[in-house]
Scaffold this active site. Structure first.
Site, PDB file in Angstrom:
ATOM      1  N   CYS A  68     -23.399  20.722   5.593  1.00 16.13           N
ATOM      2  CA  CYS A  68     -22.642  20.305   6.566  1.00 16.13           C
ATOM      3  C   CYS A  68     -21.176  19.700   5.958  1.00 16.13           C
ATOM      4  O   CYS A  68     -21.105  19.121   4.893  1.00 16.13           O
ATOM      5  CB  CYS A  68     -23.203  19.204   7.143  1.00 16.13           C
ATOM      6  N   CYS A  72     -20.935  11.820   5.972  1.00 20.55           N
ATOM      7  CA  CYS A  72     -21.692  10.610   6.067  1.00 20.55           C
ATOM      8  C   CYS A  72     -22.377  10.407   4.838  1.00 20.55           C
ATOM      9  O   CYS A  72     -23.279  10.909   4.478  1.00 20.55           O
ATOM     10  CB  CYS A  72     -22.816  11.054   7.412  1.00 20.55           C
ATOM     11  N   CYS A  75     -26.179  10.871   4.258  1.00 17.46           N
ATOM     12  CA  CYS A  75     -26.866  12.025   4.934  1.00 17.46           C
ATOM     13  C   CYS A  75     -26.919  13.215   3.654  1.00 17.46           C
ATOM     14  O   CYS A  75     -26.164  13.479   3.157  1.00 17.46           O
ATOM     15  CB  CYS A  75     -26.101  12.807   6.050  1.00 17.46           C
ATOM     16  N   CYS A 112     -37.398  17.848  19.370  1.00 18.55           N
ATOM     17  CA  CYS A 112     -35.954  17.442  18.986  1.00 18.55           C
ATOM     18  C   CYS A 112     -35.401  18.669  17.838  1.00 18.55           C
ATOM     19  O   CYS A 112     -35.965  18.670  17.031  1.00 18.55           O
ATOM     20  CB  CYS A 112     -35.844  16.091  18.430  1.00 18.55           C
ATOM     21  N   CYS A 143     -34.758  18.106  23.202  1.00 18.04           N
ATOM     22  CA  CYS A 143     -33.517  17.067  22.871  1.00 18.04           C
ATOM     23  C   CYS A 143     -32.836  17.904  21.479  1.00 18.04           C
ATOM     24  O   CYS A 143     -33.434  18.918  21.050  1.00 18.04           O
ATOM     25  CB  CYS A 143     -34.080  16.209  22.098  1.00 18.04           C
TER      26      CYS A 143
HETATM   27  N1  SAM Z   1     -24.999  16.673  12.361  1.00 13.88           N
HETATM   28  C1  SAM Z   1     -25.346  16.174  13.626  1.00 13.88           C
HETATM   29  C2  SAM Z   1     -24.657  14.723  13.702  1.00 13.88           C
HETATM   30  O1  SAM Z   1     -24.464  14.239  12.915  1.00 13.88           O
HETATM   31  O2  SAM Z   1     -24.365  14.356  14.850  1.00 13.88           O
HETATM   32  C3  SAM Z   1     -26.680  16.030  14.012  1.00 13.88           C
HETATM   33  C4  SAM Z   1     -27.882  15.519  13.008  1.00 13.88           C
HETATM   34  S1  SAM Z   1     -27.651  13.994  12.321  1.00 13.88           S
HETATM   35  C5  SAM Z   1     -28.902  14.257  10.597  1.00 13.88           C
HETATM   36  C6  SAM Z   1     -28.557  12.800  13.161  1.00 13.88           C
HETATM   37  C7  SAM Z   1     -28.677  11.353  12.715  1.00 13.88           C
HETATM   38  O3  SAM Z   1     -29.555  11.409  11.909  1.00 13.88           O
HETATM   39  C8  SAM Z   1     -27.383  11.086  12.169  1.00 13.88           C
HETATM   40  O4  SAM Z   1     -26.465  10.330  13.086  1.00 13.88           O
HETATM   41  C9  SAM Z   1     -27.953   9.674  11.550  1.00 13.88           C
HETATM   42  O5  SAM Z   1     -28.026   8.573  12.357  1.00 13.88           O
HETATM   43  C10 SAM Z   1     -29.328  10.010  11.348  1.00 13.88           C
HETATM   44  N2  SAM Z   1     -29.688  10.075   9.581  1.00 13.88           N
HETATM   45  C11 SAM Z   1     -29.224  11.041   8.908  1.00 13.88           C
HETATM   46  N3  SAM Z   1     -29.540  10.790   7.687  1.00 13.88           N
HETATM   47  C12 SAM Z   1     -30.291   9.752   7.582  1.00 13.88           C
HETATM   48  C13 SAM Z   1     -30.782   8.742   6.599  1.00 13.88           C
HETATM   49  N4  SAM Z   1     -30.811   9.387   5.227  1.00 13.88           N
HETATM   50  N5  SAM Z   1     -31.494   7.738   7.110  1.00 13.88           N
HETATM   51  C14 SAM Z   1     -31.667   7.469   8.463  1.00 13.88           C
HETATM   52  N6  SAM Z   1     -31.099   8.380   9.244  1.00 13.88           N
HETATM   53  C15 SAM Z   1     -30.537   9.333   8.999  1.00 13.88           C
HETATM   54 FE1  SF4 Z   2     -23.406  16.610   8.951  1.00 17.68          FE
HETATM   55 FE2  SF4 Z   2     -25.346  14.784   8.116  1.00 17.68          FE
HETATM   56 FE3  SF4 Z   2     -23.228  13.755   8.954  1.00 17.68          FE
HETATM   57 FE4  SF4 Z   2     -24.942  15.184  10.871  1.00 17.68          FE
HETATM   58  S1  SF4 Z   2     -25.289  13.110   9.736  1.00 17.68           S
HETATM   59  S2  SF4 Z   2     -22.586  15.482  10.594  1.00 17.68           S
HETATM   60  S3  SF4 Z   2     -25.776  16.836   9.304  1.00 17.68           S
HETATM   61  S4  SF4 Z   2     -23.622  14.798   7.117  1.00 17.68           S
END
Ligand code: SAM
Ligand code: SF4
Ligand code: DTB
Length: 334
Positions: A68, A72, A75, A112, A143
């Protein structure tokens, strides 16, 4: 302050009414209640709108993993961090449907699908629409969480039968910049607006344990509770610490989060969004049964079920079955 004193001041809270004008002062005061008062209030309001014995059960599948472009800090799927997750292509339709079938057979009512995209291309949306149609045909709620959407993409997803779209605010507006720099808070609000306008149910919550302060948790809940319409589903995630992400490395490494403060966050979400389903979301693998039980008592009424979230572990199904049995909880009918 006790609930009684608090409610003399704010009589509308006691009624469990849906309000979109919550102030940070009110939310801060809820967080500050003595724990027994907060839990009592959360329980009371939970029972006004839900059967406390029912838990909504969702299963997650990562349909497009890793690589990605977003940054974030929590992530494991960001291409910017070395977490050992390699980029994969979008899964094939039949493989997704096989997973959905297995999820239904194991007792989930919602499926989901998550993709590690900043925002999907129109071609990606078409492929996901085919998945949504197939999953719905199995009798599951659907979802998706695919990143930022345009208004047209949201309408297209609705047309394919999508029930819920997950897009989180993640944290308070003030702390947001310390966690994500590649998209703004307003970008997120815009996507939520497109999803809502398309007539798709909104799933929107956040993460705690990212090194934020207590005031950021107040700000996150305030941002959710003052959306024009409350999200139907509110996932509260405890950060899953993944090696290689900034939140596990060097100066930005965050200490383990206090479980009681996590339970308080759930309870406050329950009180201020009384008709929303609050999901005890990521982080259960690291949580003991007692903490999870407190989360259910605080008004959480949804979980992710199955041994994997998107890329990280979630409790095995039999462990969750035992916990649900012990607590006398049963799956919510869709
Ligand atoms: N990429 C898309 C986005 O960010 O909108 C969808 C998938 S993203 C992984 C969905 C959500 O997963 C993120 O907004 C975050 O709140 C949650 N998430 C991701 N990594 C995480 C982690 N290590 N611990 C807890 N929540 C997490
Ligand atoms: Fe990409 Fe992870 Fe951020 Fe979703 S949460 S936009 S998968 S970096
Ligand atoms: C949400 O709020 N939590 C889920 C779901 N929405 C998509 C994701 C949790 C991901 C945890 C880290 C991982 O497994 O990669």
């Amino acid at each position: 302050m006790s609930v009684a004193a608090f409610e003399t001041d704010k009589p509308s809270i006691g009624l469990g009414l849906v309000r979109n004008d919550w102030t940070r002062d009110e939310i801060r005061a809820l967080f500050a209640l003595p724990f027994p008062e907060l839990m009592f209030e959360a329980q009371r309001i939970h029972r006004m709108h839900f059967d406390p014995g029912e838990v909504q059960v969702s299963t997650l599948l990562s349909i497009k993993t890793g690589g990605c472009p977003e940054d974030c800090a929590y992530c494991p799927q960001s291409a910017k961090y070395d977490t050992g997750i390699k980029a994969e292509k979008l899964m094939a339709l039949d493989a997704v449907l096989a997973e959905a079938h297995a999820a239904k057979a194991s007792g989930a009512s919602r499926f989901c699908m998550g993709a590690a995209w900043r925002s999907p291309k129109d071609r990606d949306v078409e492929n996901v629409c085919a998945m949504i149609e197939g999953v719905k045909a199995l009798g599951l709620e659907t979802c998706a969480t695919l990143g930022m959407l345009t208004a047209t993409q949201a309408k297209r997803l609705k047309q394919s039968g999508l029930d819920y779209y997950n897009h989180n605010l993640d944290t308070s507006p003030e702390y947001y910049g310390a966690i994500i720099t590649t998209r703004t808070y307003q970008d997120r609000l815009d996507t939520l607006d497109h999803v809502r306008s398309a007539g798709i149910h909104v799933c929107c919550g956040g993460i705690v344990g990212m090194g934020e302060g207590a005031e950021d948790r107040v700000g996150m809940i305030a941002a959710l509770a003052t959306l024009p319409v409350h999200p139907e589903s509110v996932p509260i995630n405890m950060l899953v610490q993944v090696e290689g992400t900034p939140l596990t490395t060097g100066e930005t490494r965050t200490p383990p989060f206090d479980p009681i403060e996590f339970v308080r966050t759930i309870a406050v979400a329950r009180i201020v969004m009384p008709k929303s389903v609050v999901r005890l979301s990521a982080g259960r693998e690291e949580m003991n049964e007692e903490t999870q039980a407190l989360c259910f008592l605080a008004g959480a009424n949804s979980i992710f079920y199955g041994p994997k979230l998107l890329t990280t572990p979630n409790p095995e199904r039999d462990r969750d079955m035992r916990l649900m049995d012990k607590l006398g909880l049963r799956p919510m009918e869709p």
